[in-house]
Design an enzyme around this catalytic site. Structure first.
Site, PDB file in Angstrom:
ATOM      1  N   HIS A 262      -3.517   7.759   6.707  1.00  0.00           N
ATOM      2  CA  HIS A 262      -3.364   6.304   6.744  1.00  0.00           C
ATOM      3  C   HIS A 262      -4.490   5.653   7.553  1.00  0.00           C
ATOM      4  CE1 HIS A 262      -1.312   2.358   7.342  1.00  0.00           C
ATOM      5  NE2 HIS A 262      -0.810   2.643   6.148  1.00  0.00           N
TER       6      HIS A 262
ATOM      7  N   ASP B 294       0.814  -1.223   0.000  1.00  0.00           N
ATOM      8  CA  ASP B 294       0.000   0.000   0.000  1.00  0.00           C
ATOM      9  C   ASP B 294       0.843   1.266   0.000  1.00  0.00           C
ATOM     10  OD1 ASP B 294       0.753  -0.721   2.625  1.00  0.00           O
ATOM     11  OD2 ASP B 294      -0.948   0.322   3.526  1.00  0.00           O
ATOM     12  N   HIS B 295       2.176   1.108   0.020  1.00  0.00           N
ATOM     13  CA  HIS B 295       3.072   2.260  -0.019  1.00  0.00           C
ATOM     14  C   HIS B 295       3.941   2.305  -1.277  1.00  0.00           C
ATOM     15  CE1 HIS B 295       2.426   3.610   4.238  1.00  0.00           C
ATOM     16  NE2 HIS B 295       1.942   2.382   4.280  1.00  0.00           N
TER      17      HIS B 295
END
Length: 308
Positions: free
Chosen positions: A271, A65-66
Site C-alpha cells: 500500500h 482503491d480497495h
C-alpha cells in the site's frame, strides 16, 4: 500449508508497476481474495493467479482503491458460468457503501452472493464452505478514517496420530484416516473420538492482512505470533509519522514496530503512496526495527508450511 500472493501494492492510484491493493490466499483447494482494487484482474493474471473460483472476498473498507476492481471480477465470474456461492465479508456499511452500487454495475450473475457484514467473532470457514476444516477467518477493527477491519487467517493442526492408542481401542486400520481428519468412528457399541487417539494439538499457521490503518494496539494484539503479516506502509519517510496518523495510515517504521511488538516471523510492506518511486530506498527505516521486513512487490508469493 497456505499459499499467499501479493497482487497489488499501490495506494490511491495505480502506476505501471503497481496495481491497487489486493492479496490472494489459497489453502486446501479454497481461496480468499483480500480487497479488490482497480486492476486486480490483470495483476492476478500476471501473477499466475486465477480468481474466478475465489470462495471469499474479504474487504477491509470501502474506499475506491480497495473495491473498484469488484464489478469487473464479478462479471468475469458470471462469464465463466460459475454457480457456487461467493461470500463477501466487510465492515459496517457492506451493502450500502459497497455492494449495492457494485451489483448495479455488475448486472446479473449466475451465482449467489452472500454478504457477511461486520462480523464480530471468528468465522469457522467449514460452516460456509464444505471441506474447509481447521480454517478460521477472524476480523479485527483497524484505525482508519472510515469503518475498517483487518483479517487474521488461521489454520489449526491436530496432534499426531498415535497408532498404539487406536489399536488398544480396537479401531480397524481402515478407519484410522477418519480419526486423523477429526471425525469420530464407531467400534462395536463404542464411539471413538479423535482426541482419544491423538496427541496434543500442534502449532498451526497464522496469516494477517492489515488493510489501511494507523498504528494501533488492537492491530498488535491481532498480529501476535503471525507467520506472515502483510501490512500497509503508505509512507516511507519517518518524518511523515504525523501525516500517517492524521490519514489513518502507517510509515514503514511503524509497520515494523507492529511486527516487532507482535513477534511475527515475517513482514511484507504494501500500500505504497504513489510518491514512493522505489520502496527499497526506505526499507532501512523498517529493517532497523524489524530485520525480517520485505518490500512487497506485485506478484510476490510464498508458501507457509507447518513447522514439522
Amino acid at each position: 500449508m497456505i499459499d499467499i500472493t501479493l497482487i497489488g501494492t499501490s495506494a490511491l492510484l495505480p502506476i505501471p508497476e503497481r496495481a491497487l491493493t489486493a492479496a490472494f490466499l489459497s489453502c486446501g483447494g479454497h481461496s480468499i481474495l483480500f480487497d479488490c482494487g482497480e486492476g486486480t484482474q490483470s495483476a492476478a493474471r500476471k501473477a499466475g493467479v486465477s480468481l474466478v473460483r475465489t470462495d471469499i472476498i474479504a474487504l477491509t473498507h470501502y474506499h475506491g482503491d480497495h473495491i473498484l476492481g469488484l464489478p469487473g471480477l464479478l462479471k468475469t465470474m458470471w462469464r465463466t458460468e460459475r454457480t457456487e456461492p461467493l461470500y463477501v465479508i466487510g465492515p459496517e456499511g457492506l451493502w450500502v457503501k459497497a455492494m449495492e452500487p457494485v451489483l448495479r454495475l455488475t448486472g446479473r450473475t449466475t451465482y449467489p452472493i452472500e454478504l457477511i457484514e461486520n462480523p464480530t467473532a471468528e468465522l469457522q470457514l467449514s460452516t460456509l464452505i464444505k471441506g474447509w476444516d481447521s480454517a478460521k477467518l477472524t476480523p479485527f477493527k483497524t484505525e482508519h478514517k472510515v469503518p475498517s477491519q483487518g483479517y487474521c487467517f488461521t489454520l489449526s493442526r491436530a496432534g499426531k496420530f498415535i497408532p498404539q492408542k487406536a489399536k488398544a481401542l480396537g479401531v480397524p486400520v481402515n478407519q484410522w484416516g477418519l480419526l486423523q481428519k477429526g471425525q469420530s468412528v464407531q467400534v462395536g457399541d463404542n464411539i471413538i473420538l479423535p482426541e482419544q487417539v491423538l496427541g496434543e494439538p500442534r502449532k498451526g499457521l497464522k496469516f494477517v492482512f492489515t488493510g489501511d490503518t494507523a498504528i494501533y494496539d488492537n492491530l498488535i494484539n491481532a498480529a501476535q505470533g503471525a507467520d506472515l503479516m502483510i501490512s500497509e506502509a503508505t509512507y516511507g519517510d519517518n518524518n511523515q509519522a504525523q501525516k500517517a496518523k492524521t490519514n489513518g495510515h502507517m510509515t514503514f517504521a511503524q509497520a515494523a514496530e507492529v511486527a516487532k511488538r507482535a513477534d511475527v516471523k515475517q513482514l511484507w510492506l504494501t500500500h505504497y503512496s504513489q510518491t514512493i518511486a522505489d520502496p527499497q530506498e526506505y526499507l532501512p527505516n523498517a529493517t532497523t526495527i524489524f530485520e525480517n521486513t520485505i518490500c512487497g512487490e506485485d506478484g510476490m508469493s510464498t508458501t507457509l508450511h507447518f513447522e514439522d
